[in-house]
Design a protein around this motif. Structure first.
Motif, PDB file in Angstrom:
ATOM      1  N   VAL A 206      -4.983  13.113  -1.062  1.00 22.89           N
ATOM      2  CA  VAL A 206      -4.099  12.069  -1.586  1.00 22.89           C
ATOM      3  C   VAL A 206      -4.775  10.705  -1.460  1.00 22.89           C
ATOM      4  CG1 VAL A 206      -1.841  10.989  -1.414  1.00 22.89           C
ATOM      5  CG2 VAL A 206      -2.084  13.442  -0.956  1.00 22.89           C
ATOM      6  N   LEU A 207      -5.351  10.440  -0.297  1.00 20.08           N
ATOM      7  CA  LEU A 207      -5.998   9.153  -0.041  1.00 20.08           C
ATOM      8  C   LEU A 207      -7.143   8.878  -1.004  1.00 20.08           C
ATOM      9  CD1 LEU A 207      -6.111   9.239   3.860  1.00 20.08           C
ATOM     10  CD2 LEU A 207      -4.598   7.852   2.428  1.00 20.08           C
ATOM     11  N   ALA A 208      -7.716   9.940  -1.560  1.00 15.27           N
ATOM     12  CA  ALA A 208      -8.834   9.759  -2.494  1.00 15.27           C
ATOM     13  C   ALA A 208      -8.437   8.915  -3.700  1.00 15.27           C
ATOM     14  CB  ALA A 208      -9.356  11.117  -2.949  1.00 15.27           C
ATOM     15  N   GLY A 209      -7.138   8.868  -4.001  1.00 10.66           N
ATOM     16  CA  GLY A 209      -6.676   8.107  -5.158  1.00 10.66           C
ATOM     17  C   GLY A 209      -6.063   6.768  -4.796  1.00 10.66           C
ATOM     18  N   HIS A 210      -6.312   6.261  -3.597  1.00 10.76           N
ATOM     19  CA  HIS A 210      -5.638   5.027  -3.161  1.00 10.76           C
ATOM     20  C   HIS A 210      -6.075   3.829  -3.994  1.00 10.76           C
ATOM     21  CE1 HIS A 210      -8.663   2.490  -1.168  1.00 10.76           C
ATOM     22  NE2 HIS A 210      -9.261   3.600  -0.790  1.00 10.76           N
ATOM     23  N   ARG A 211      -5.212   2.780  -3.989  1.00 12.17           N
ATOM     24  CA  ARG A 211      -5.444   1.597  -4.837  1.00 12.17           C
ATOM     25  C   ARG A 211      -5.477   0.309  -4.014  1.00 12.17           C
ATOM     26  NH1 ARG A 211      -0.646   1.700  -8.605  1.00 12.17           N
ATOM     27  NH2 ARG A 211       0.339   2.863  -6.939  1.00 12.17           N
ATOM     28  N   LEU A 212      -5.865   0.392  -2.763  1.00 15.74           N
ATOM     29  CA  LEU A 212      -5.823  -0.772  -1.875  1.00 15.74           C
ATOM     30  C   LEU A 212      -7.040  -1.680  -1.994  1.00 15.74           C
ATOM     31  CD1 LEU A 212      -4.504   0.938   1.383  1.00 15.74           C
ATOM     32  CD2 LEU A 212      -3.197  -0.470  -0.223  1.00 15.74           C
ATOM     33  N   ASP A 213      -8.099  -1.185  -2.610  1.00 18.20           N
ATOM     34  CA  ASP A 213      -9.361  -1.916  -2.617  1.00 18.20           C
ATOM     35  C   ASP A 213      -9.376  -2.979  -3.718  1.00 18.20           C
ATOM     36  OD1 ASP A 213     -11.880  -2.722  -2.003  1.00 18.20           O
ATOM     37  OD2 ASP A 213     -12.897  -0.923  -2.744  1.00 18.20           O
ATOM     38  N   VAL A 214      -8.604  -4.045  -3.475  1.00 16.43           N
ATOM     39  CA  VAL A 214      -8.550  -5.167  -4.411  1.00 16.43           C
ATOM     40  C   VAL A 214      -8.888  -6.447  -3.652  1.00 16.43           C
ATOM     41  CG1 VAL A 214      -6.854  -4.051  -5.910  1.00 16.43           C
ATOM     42  CG2 VAL A 214      -6.076  -5.513  -4.040  1.00 16.43           C
ATOM     43  N   GLU A 215      -9.271  -7.470  -4.389  1.00 14.01           N
ATOM     44  CA  GLU A 215      -9.784  -8.688  -3.770  1.00 14.01           C
ATOM     45  C   GLU A 215      -8.783  -9.336  -2.822  1.00 14.01           C
ATOM     46  OE1 GLU A 215     -11.677 -13.021  -5.158  1.00 14.01           O
ATOM     47  OE2 GLU A 215     -11.204 -11.451  -6.632  1.00 14.01           O
ATOM     48  N   GLU A 216      -7.503  -9.379  -3.211  1.00  7.49           N
ATOM     49  CA  GLU A 216      -6.529 -10.116  -2.400  1.00  7.49           C
ATOM     50  C   GLU A 216      -6.175  -9.436  -1.080  1.00  7.49           C
ATOM     51  OE1 GLU A 216      -2.731 -10.161  -4.776  1.00  7.49           O
ATOM     52  OE2 GLU A 216      -3.974  -8.845  -6.004  1.00  7.49           O
ATOM     53  N   THR A 217      -6.542  -8.167  -0.911  1.00 12.38           N
ATOM     54  CA  THR A 217      -6.281  -7.481   0.363  1.00 12.38           C
ATOM     55  C   THR A 217      -7.576  -7.173   1.114  1.00 12.38           C
ATOM     56  OG1 THR A 217      -6.303  -5.286  -0.679  1.00 12.38           O
ATOM     57  CG2 THR A 217      -4.184  -6.436  -0.558  1.00 12.38           C
ATOM     58  N   GLU A 218      -8.670  -7.733   0.681  1.00 10.42           N
ATOM     59  CA  GLU A 218      -9.976  -7.423   1.274  1.00 10.42           C
ATOM     60  C   GLU A 218      -9.977  -7.677   2.781  1.00 10.42           C
ATOM     61  OE1 GLU A 218     -14.716  -8.603   0.684  1.00 10.42           O
ATOM     62  OE2 GLU A 218     -13.155  -9.534  -0.546  1.00 10.42           O
TER      63      GLU A 218
END
Length: 337
Positions: A206-218
């Motif tokens: 499931v984690l393989a599809g995560h979407r957290l890697d964006v600039e504002e949450t770096e």
């Protein structure tokens, strides 16, 4: 037969045909017809050519969808996509297409068709149809699992920002999204609260599809693999969105106990789920509850149900925060706090 009886019979017969609308909605979603209506009305023949379908049958499906305002047919027999039906497009900002395909997938549709067995046998009929429990089936069937996880993300995405905005998260600390899927809710929480850090906790596939890697949450997030029946990562707030409704009470108590054990002093558990109202008004939770009954082993719960469940895990409700969605935030702390 009295007039009232005739009216009742006509109403009930009409209602018994209601399953054909979601079937038509699924058919339209499956062939992607809405994707070809973004530039204006098109005839069934034109649509059939670009979707590789039968023009006459496609027209019949669209005709039924038009009765609910998903599409509209003009005097020339062409169909256009309405504002109500816009989210049927794959590229809509909050596309519902994947959620529709999930909710009408055979893994959910077939158990619903045998719902009478839930009444006579007192349990889910999923295992009797598919030969194994719901989540075991998904674990061994990659195609169905993909439909489920993508569909859940599509169903959840429109809810996440309003939920994150509705609750007053602390300025600092660590939020653990337990069973958080692709991280849609955690992403919105971190966006709204720049002083927080987040941990997305789920199974590896499931984690393989995560979407957290964006600039504002770096630099403010991490992922953790595991089983929420066995443990939970430490944190100040543990989120459980649409998790507890999947499980029987004793399994929910286990999940909650693992979260309570992982809470920092003064920590909170936020159960983000529907709270079933005790009235006769329509509510999505009352509908979804029957899906849970037939395909899984869980249920939607009332405020009293949540209070009992949390108490069994050594927790107590401090408040219930409504959101602009069908879900509420049930806030709980350790019972001794």
């Amino acid at each position: 037969m009295t007039t009232d009886s005739r009216s009742s019979a006509a109403f009930l017969v009409d209602e018994s045909l209601g399953y054909l609308f979601p079937a038509a909605l699924r058919a339209a979603a499956a062939v992607g017809v809405a994707d070809h209506l973004t530039d204006g009305p098109r005839s069934p023949a034109e649509l059939a050519e670009v979707t590789a379908t039968d023009a006459r049958n496609l027209s019949r499906v669209l005709r039924l969808l038009a009765t609910r305002g998903i599409v509209a047919e003009d005097a020339e027999g062409r169909f256009r996509l309405t504002a109500t039906g816009d989210a049927l497009r794959t590229d809509a900002p909050h596309s519902a297409r994947s959620a529709i395909l999930m909710n009408t997938d055979r893994s959910l549709w077939l158990p619903a068709a045998e719902m009478d067995r839930c009444l006579t046998e007192g349990t889910s009929v999923f295992e009797g149809i598919f030969g194994m429990p719901f989540f075991a089936h998904f674990a061994q069937d990659e195609a169905t699992a993909a439909v489920f996880h993508t569909g859940m993300a599509a169903m959840s995405d429109p809810e996440n920002e309003p939920i994150a905005a509705a609750y007053d998260f602390p300025a600092t600390g660590t939020v653990v999204d337990v069973g958080g899927g692709h991280g849609g809710l955690l992403l919105e929480v971190l966006r709204h609260n720049p002083g927080l850090r987040g941990v997305l906790y789920d199974q590896p596939h499931v984690l393989a599809g995560h979407r957290l890697d964006v600039e504002e949450t770096e630099g403010r997030w991490s992922v953790a693999e595991g089983d929420f029946f066995s443990a939970a990562p430490p944190g100040d707030i543990h989120l459980l969105k649409r998790i507890l409704h999947d499980w029987e009470d004793d399994r929910c108590v286990t999940i909650l106990e693992r979260c309570r054990e992982a809470m920092a002093p003064g920590g909170r558990i936020l159960v983000v789920d529907a709270v079933v109202p005790r009235d006769n008004a329509p509510h999505q939770a009352k509908t979804l509850d029957l899906l849970l009954m037939s395909a899984l082993v869980g249920r939607e719960r009332t405020e009293a149900d949540f209070a009992e469940l949390l108490a069994a895990a050594g927790l107590r409700i401090t408040r219930i925060v409504p959101t602009p969605t069908v879900l509420s935030v049930v806030e709980a702390v350790a019972a001794s706090a």
